[in-house]
Design a protein around this motif. Structure first.
Motif, PDB file in Angstrom:
ATOM      1  N   GLY A   1       3.154   9.327 -36.384  1.00 42.04           N
ATOM      2  CA  GLY A   1       3.291   9.902 -37.720  1.00 42.04           C
ATOM      3  C   GLY A   1       4.188   9.132 -38.661  1.00 42.04           C
ATOM      4  O   GLY A   1       4.686   9.686 -39.645  1.00 42.04           O
ATOM      5  N   VAL A   2       4.378   7.836 -38.411  1.00 44.33           N
ATOM      6  CA  VAL A   2       5.223   7.013 -39.284  1.00 44.33           C
ATOM      7  C   VAL A   2       4.373   6.452 -40.424  1.00 44.33           C
ATOM      8  O   VAL A   2       3.383   5.758 -40.167  1.00 44.33           O
ATOM      9  CB  VAL A   2       5.867   5.852 -38.509  1.00 44.33           C
ATOM     10  N   PRO A   3       4.735   6.701 -41.684  1.00 44.09           N
ATOM     11  CA  PRO A   3       3.995   6.084 -42.781  1.00 44.09           C
ATOM     12  C   PRO A   3       4.360   4.613 -42.939  1.00 44.09           C
ATOM     13  O   PRO A   3       5.543   4.254 -42.941  1.00 44.09           O
ATOM     14  CB  PRO A   3       4.435   6.893 -44.003  1.00 44.09           C
ATOM     15  N   VAL A   4       3.347   3.756 -43.041  1.00 41.78           N
ATOM     16  CA  VAL A   4       3.543   2.336 -43.339  1.00 41.78           C
ATOM     17  C   VAL A   4       3.047   2.135 -44.766  1.00 41.78           C
ATOM     18  O   VAL A   4       1.849   2.174 -45.035  1.00 41.78           O
ATOM     19  CB  VAL A   4       2.782   1.441 -42.351  1.00 41.78           C
ATOM     20  N   LEU A   5       3.984   1.952 -45.689  1.00 44.69           N
ATOM     21  CA  LEU A   5       3.689   1.929 -47.116  1.00 44.69           C
ATOM     22  C   LEU A   5       3.606   0.483 -47.571  1.00 44.69           C
ATOM     23  O   LEU A   5       4.617  -0.219 -47.662  1.00 44.69           O
ATOM     24  CB  LEU A   5       4.780   2.683 -47.880  1.00 44.69           C
ATOM     25  N   ARG A   6       2.418   0.017 -47.842  1.00 46.78           N
ATOM     26  CA  ARG A   6       2.189  -1.391 -48.165  1.00 46.78           C
ATOM     27  C   ARG A   6       2.196  -1.610 -49.679  1.00 46.78           C
ATOM     28  O   ARG A   6       2.024  -0.682 -50.461  1.00 46.78           O
ATOM     29  CB  ARG A   6       0.866  -1.857 -47.562  1.00 46.78           C
ATOM     30  N   GLY A   7       2.388  -2.877 -50.049  1.00 46.56           N
ATOM     31  CA  GLY A   7       2.449  -3.222 -51.449  1.00 46.56           C
ATOM     32  C   GLY A   7       3.732  -2.776 -52.121  1.00 46.56           C
ATOM     33  O   GLY A   7       3.765  -2.605 -53.344  1.00 46.56           O
ATOM     34  N   ARG A   8       4.800  -2.631 -51.346  1.00 43.97           N
ATOM     35  CA  ARG A   8       6.084  -2.181 -51.884  1.00 43.97           C
ATOM     36  C   ARG A   8       7.145  -3.252 -51.610  1.00 43.97           C
ATOM     37  O   ARG A   8       7.486  -3.499 -50.463  1.00 43.97           O
ATOM     38  CB  ARG A   8       6.486  -0.844 -51.275  1.00 43.97           C
TER      39      ARG A   8
END
Length: 491
Positions: free
Chosen positions: A110-117
């Motif tokens: 359930g870990v969000p991997v937030l790309r483009g940041r």
């Protein structure tokens, strides 16, 4: 949104750390500058200890088949067959494959991997860290209790935190590419050539060959984006007489023999791990491996701080333990590069090193350094050989119900582990009663012994032994309090 921890960088180190944190219930997110996973695979192997780290979280089998890697120091082979302990690493595993496995794991957790940041600013105070981010929706600010930079050798987090990065500048360049459609002779540990040049060719999966060329006397490329496969293929042909120009290049880059270690792995609420904390020449395939071990060392300590039971100085122990490893890595890598690439003037030294490594004790020391099985932390006063070293994860216990289990399997919860056997089992279990919210207590008998007598052993979540009976000066209660905080009060 306020989080417990923000991890910057979705490479193997950042993903491993995020999984370690989430395994213990920490609210963590990964911020990645790139909009999508890259197909580049800078790492193509990992050490025995890193394989054990994956194994103790149930991840090694997810990688599928791997091949045992030979060992060498600066091109001088080490005969691992003469050693009692298996030091073979794993080769032919592309970094892309490792990253994909780890991203699947953290996704399941359930870990969000937030790309483009992309991180553009960092400000910390005694209450937390404010992180400025340029993302798909424009600039924004996020807050967290802690921030960890796992964003590579050119780390933005390290720079914004003002942490120095001392070391040596790169003087040699290594053109590196993954190529299909070629059938060149494999040179898995590299092949030294006259004048200090070197070539390497190693199998990866799906018909891909990792090709590395160092051509002595050529300038280090400064613009990686301008590199073309023709540059590498021309150098390969000049050095070997073979043409690989017909191959299809998946990606190409250049690495140097720069060697650095951050002056601080921690500054307040900001931490560094992986290449953000240390870079070294590609001489010993250590970068990814040491970074993953950084993550495993730091993860449980950060989780303890978030959950409020971290003993005093627990977070500082991350720098104390891992900075020394990083400095030794940088030194060893420089030595290996000089041994390998200095040219014919170094031949007498190579001959002497080869003679030394033919002796079991010297081979065992060098193999332990390269496999990372030789790491020994200063965790307690005592004489037991296991104290401060990793608990061999393959050793088995037989539980009271007759079940056989490996130490690695018992570490999959990411909690501390007290293994109690023989006459001390009941006493040790009772002493740990106030810590069972943080430490799993397992009693039984050894099916395969750890190699030397031990009735009870306290293993940290990263797999390292913090206390033994017999063999440790402090008693179990002192060890538990030091590493797992004050015992909870009975209701």
């Amino acid at each position: 949104m306020a989080r417990d921890v923000i991890v910057v960088g979705a490479g193997p180190v950042g993903l491993m750390l995020a999984g370690e944190l989430r395994l213990r219930g920490v609210d963590v997110a990964v911020y990645e500058r790139l909009p999508a996973p890259t197909r580049q695979s800078r790492g193509a192997s990992f050490t025995k200890r890193t394989a054990e780290c994956f194994d103790q979280r149930g991840l090694l089998d997810r990688l599928g088949g791997t091949e045992p890697a030979d060992s060498h120091f600066g091109g001088v082979p080490i005969d691992l067959g003469m050693l009692e302990q298996d030091h073979h690493g794993h080769r032919g595993v592309s970094q892309f494959r490792t990253e994909r496995m780890l991203e699947d794991w953290v996704g399941e957790l359930g870990v969000p991997v937030l790309r483009g940041r992309e991180v553009t600013g960092v400000h910390q105070d005694e209450d937390g860290v404010v992180v400025a981010v340029a993302g798909p929706d424009g600039p924004a600010e996020d807050t967290a209790a802690y921030l960890v930079g796992c964003d590579g050798g050119r780390s933005t987090v390290r720079r914004l935190a003002g942490i120095a990065f001392p070391g040596t500048e790169g003087r040699r360049g290594f053109l590196t590419a993954d190529v299909t459609g070629i059938d060149t002779r494999k040179r898995r540990i590299g092949e030294n050539l006259p004048g200090g040049s070197m070539v390497m060719a190693m199998d990866l999966e799906n018909g891909v060959t990792r090709v590395v060329v160092h051509e002595a006397g050529t300038p280090v490329p400064r613009d990686r984006d301008s590199l073309a496969f023709r540059d590498l293929a021309d150098a390969w042909q000049r050095l070997t007489g073979e043409s690989i120009h017909h191959g299809q290049c998946r990606w190409i880059s250049c690495f140097t023999d720069a060697s650095r270690a951050a002056a601080e792995y921690r500054r307040g609420r900001v931490f560094l791990a992986g290449d953000a904390a240390h870079v070294q020449p590609p001489a010993m395939a250590q970068g990814l491996s040491v970074g993953v071990q950084d993550a495993v060392n730091l993860g449980w300590k950060l989780a303890a701080a978030v959950q409020g039971w971290a003993p005093q100085d627990l977070l500082d122990s991350y720098h104390a333990e891992r900075h020394l490893v990083g400095e030794q890595l940088a030194r060893n890598a420089r030595a290996a590069i000089e041994l390998r690439l200095t040219g014919e003037d170094m031949d007498p030294v190579r001959e002497v090193v080869g003679e030394l490594l033919a002796h079991k004790d010297a081979a065992e020391y060098a193999a332990g350094m390269l496999s990372n099985l030789g790491i020994r932390y200063d965790l307690a006063k005592g004489e037991h050989p296991l104290l401060g070293r990793r608990m061999p994860p393959g050793h088995e216990l037989t539980l009271a119900d007759g079940t056989r289990t490996r130490v690695a399997d018992l570490l999959r919860t990411g909690r501390g582990l007290l293994l109690a056997t023989g006459r001390t089992a009941a006493q040790a279990a009772q002493a740990a009663g106030g810590h069972t919210d943080r430490v799993d207590v397992v009693t039984g008998t050894w099916t395969t012994r750890p190699g030397i007598a031990v009735d009870a052993v306290l293993v940290r979540p990263d797999g390292y032994v913090a206390w033994t009976s017999p063999g440790t000066a402090d008693d179990l209660t002192q060890a538990l309090d030091r590493w797992f905080g004050t015992a909870r009060r009975a209701l």
